[in-house]
Scaffold this active site. Sequence first.
Site, short mmCIF file in Angstrom:
data_model
loop_
_atom_site.label_atom_id
_atom_site.label_comp_id
_atom_site.label_asym_id
_atom_site.label_seq_id
_atom_site.Cartn_x
_atom_site.Cartn_y
_atom_site.Cartn_z
N ARG A 92 -75.34 -37.01 -35.16
CA ARG A 92 -74.55 -35.87 -34.67
C ARG A 92 -73.37 -36.34 -33.82
O ARG A 92 -72.29 -35.75 -33.88
CB ARG A 92 -75.44 -34.91 -33.87
CG ARG A 92 -76.47 -34.20 -34.70
CD ARG A 92 -75.80 -33.25 -35.72
NE ARG A 92 -76.81 -32.62 -36.53
CZ ARG A 92 -76.99 -32.85 -37.85
NH1 ARG A 92 -76.22 -33.70 -38.47
NH2 ARG A 92 -77.91 -32.23 -38.52
N GLU A 95 -70.94 -37.44 -36.33
CA GLU A 95 -70.38 -36.25 -36.98
C GLU A 95 -69.33 -35.58 -36.09
O GLU A 95 -68.26 -35.18 -36.56
CB GLU A 95 -71.51 -35.28 -37.30
CG GLU A 95 -71.08 -34.01 -37.98
CD GLU A 95 -72.25 -33.07 -38.21
OE1 GLU A 95 -72.36 -32.59 -39.35
OE2 GLU A 95 -73.05 -32.84 -37.28
N SER A 118 -58.94 -47.37 -24.84
CA SER A 118 -59.70 -48.62 -24.82
C SER A 118 -61.19 -48.35 -24.73
O SER A 118 -61.63 -47.46 -24.02
CB SER A 118 -59.26 -49.46 -23.62
OG SER A 118 -60.10 -50.58 -23.48
#
Length: 166
Positions: A92, A95, A118
Amino acid sequence: MASLSSKSALVSRLLQVKKESGKTYTEIAKLTGLTNAYVAQLFRRQAHLKPETASALKAAVPALSDDLLAAMQEIPMRSFDPTVVQDPTIYRLHEATVHYGESIKDIINEEFGDGIMSAIGYYCSVEKVKGKEGEDRVVIIMNGKFLPHVEQKAEGNVATLAISSS
């Protein structure tokens, strides 16, 4: 005690000591002055324990032996196991990054210019808050230094070959 020669054995031992301490990453973080995500990285050998922080970590988790603390102070081999993405929480997060990634990039470029965030000069913490309907919500704070892309000029940066004409 498991051998400390392999990363997996070391991580297994560190996580066992942490579990036996009864403390959460957040509790250890408060005792050491570190972020909870960084403490988790230390126990997973994804971060380097600085010598000046070792005593605070030892005070927070007294069962950390001298050999474990010494191993944590070695520069880690940071790695990623591709099968870890199969874990629902990690999937998740991946995603969400894929879904919001281009928009986040656009906003970074609008606000800062051409560059990146960074992951070296970086701070991360995870917090629990209550939502407007009283539900538990996860807040992940990612705080990275902005690194501008530079125009790559050869002069002074690239060895040039002197080509003599005959």
